[in-house]
Design a protein around this motif. Structure first.
Motif, PDB file in Angstrom:
ATOM      1  N   SER A  14     -28.179 -40.592  -6.960  1.00 36.25           N
ATOM      2  CA  SER A  14     -27.978 -39.152  -6.783  1.00 36.25           C
ATOM      3  C   SER A  14     -28.468 -38.680  -5.411  1.00 36.25           C
ATOM      4  N   LEU A  65     -32.342 -26.308 -17.634  1.00 30.58           N
ATOM      5  CA  LEU A  65     -31.462 -26.514 -16.478  1.00 30.58           C
ATOM      6  C   LEU A  65     -31.790 -27.855 -15.822  1.00 30.58           C
ATOM      7  N   TRP A 102     -29.974 -30.528 -17.678  1.00 39.16           N
ATOM      8  CA  TRP A 102     -28.546 -30.447 -17.309  1.00 39.16           C
ATOM      9  C   TRP A 102     -28.324 -31.075 -15.930  1.00 39.16           C
ATOM     10  N   ASN A 103     -29.126 -30.612 -14.943  1.00 39.67           N
ATOM     11  CA  ASN A 103     -28.921 -31.052 -13.564  1.00 39.67           C
ATOM     12  C   ASN A 103     -29.192 -32.548 -13.379  1.00 39.67           C
ATOM     13  N   THR A 104     -30.223 -33.058 -14.032  1.00 33.87           N
ATOM     14  CA  THR A 104     -30.532 -34.487 -13.867  1.00 33.87           C
ATOM     15  C   THR A 104     -29.350 -35.332 -14.321  1.00 33.87           C
ATOM     16  N   MET A 135     -26.152 -34.417 -14.692  1.00 31.40           N
ATOM     17  CA  MET A 135     -24.991 -34.212 -13.817  1.00 31.40           C
ATOM     18  C   MET A 135     -25.181 -34.926 -12.473  1.00 31.40           C
ATOM     19  N   ASN A 136     -26.396 -34.858 -11.938  1.00 32.55           N
ATOM     20  CA  ASN A 136     -26.646 -35.451 -10.615  1.00 32.55           C
ATOM     21  C   ASN A 136     -26.516 -36.973 -10.638  1.00 32.55           C
ATOM     22  N   ASN A 139     -24.848 -32.071 -22.079  1.00 31.28           N
ATOM     23  CA  ASN A 139     -24.881 -32.452 -20.655  1.00 31.28           C
ATOM     24  C   ASN A 139     -24.217 -33.822 -20.447  1.00 31.28           C
ATOM     25  N   SER A 185     -20.736 -34.621 -18.483  1.00 29.25           N
ATOM     26  CA  SER A 185     -20.703 -35.512 -17.307  1.00 29.25           C
ATOM     27  C   SER A 185     -19.613 -36.563 -17.465  1.00 29.25           C
TER      28      SER A 185
END
Ligand code: NAD
Length: 266
Positions: free
Chosen positions: A67, A106, A109-111, A113-114, A163, A167
């Motif tokens: 990432s 969040l 979610w972000n981890t 997606m990243n 999540n 992805s």
């Protein structure tokens, strides 16, 4: 195993464990030189590289967070320095941060997606740049091959894992759109969608008799998948045997995507 990948160079991300480990081993057994990416468990990646080298093939372990753009660039530089170029790139790294939707942060979610989606974007982008820079090689009909590790959850919704499923749904359309964009350059982009494969990511689903019985209700073929099942699929998708296969997801899932709940209840 046939030497269908002889003379080719492969990079597999997240190959210190599970599916990536099995894929790296299978590609090496098919004759490829292999760069084994790890994010954690360097020792396992080093051990795999050593065991491949013992069989007379070339391999090395390379750390990088997929990432992180700078780390991806450094990883591709290291592969080029060691092997000159790369022909096969398997974007496999992935993780889960499970939570009910109302409790999902969040950060969770972000981890996901990243690593799962942006990580595959960065990996595939650097692969395409290298294939175009280097031009054709006599080792394969294609200019280069990219395999995205998706999941049956690119099509099966998964409560408590919004999540992760998002992805993987994203990977499906990224893979297809990219395949459409680069096919004229004779770059083949495809995906593998594993079902339930016995790895650390889903240990809770198979490491007790009760959990395994429950899991197998979702698998018409009646067994859990093993990393070799995915390894063999990756070798085929990376080889000229699949030269006309472009922009496809190969489901390797024992029939999990056949809606087994409808078998006696539809
Ligand atoms: P795993 O946990 O054994 O492997 C995941 C790998 O990704 C590990 O090597 C880990 O170090 C690596 N990774 C995690 N974060 C990273 C980062 N930031 N940078 C680089 N590498 C990172 O699990 P697995 O089951 O082998 O999963 C591999 C892939 O297969 C994942 O994309 C997963 O979503 C997918 N998948 C697995 C199953 C299954 O049943 N096991 C099913 C469908 C899809």
């Amino acid at each position: 195993m046939t030497q269908s990948l002889k003379g080719q160079v492969a990079l597999v991300t997240g190959a210190s464990s599970g599916i990536g480990f099995g894929v790296a081993e299978a590609l090496a057994n098919a004759g490829a030189s292999v760069a084994i990416n790890y994010h954690s468990h360097a020792e396992s990646a080093e051990k795999l590289a050593a065991s491949i080298e013992k069989t007379g093939r070339q391999a090395f372990a390379i750390g990088a967070d997929v990432s992180d753009e700078a780390e991806i660039d450094a990883m591709f530089d290291a592969v080029k320095k060691r092997f000159g170029t790369v022909d096969i790139v398997v974007a496999n790294s992935g993780l889960q941060k499970d939570a009910s939707f109302v409790d999902m942060t969040l950060a969770d979610w972000n981890t996901v997606m990243n690593v799962n989606l942006a990580g595959q974007f960065l990996t595939a982008q650097r692969a395409v740049r290298e294939f175009l820079r280097r031009g054709p090689r006599p080792v394969s009909k294609a200019l280069g091959k990219i395999i995205c590790m998706s999941s049956v959850h690119e099509v099966i919704p998964w409560a408590g894992h919004v999540n992760y499923a998002a992805s993987k749904g994203g990977i499906q359309m990224m893979m297809k759109s990219l395949a459409q964009e680069v096919a004229p350059h004779r770059i083949r982009v495809n995906a593998i969608a594993p079902g339930a494969i016995r790895t650390p990511i889903n240990r809770d689903a198979w490491d007790s008799k009760e959990a395994l019985e429950k899991l197998l209700k979702l698998v018409p073929y009646g067994r859990i998948g093993e990393i070799d099942d995915i390894g063999r699929a990756a070798v085929w998708l990376a080889s000229d045997e699949s030269d006309y296969v472009v922009g496809t997801t190969l489901y390797v899932d024992g029939g999990m995507t056949l809606y087994p709940g409808f078998a006696d209840n539809g």
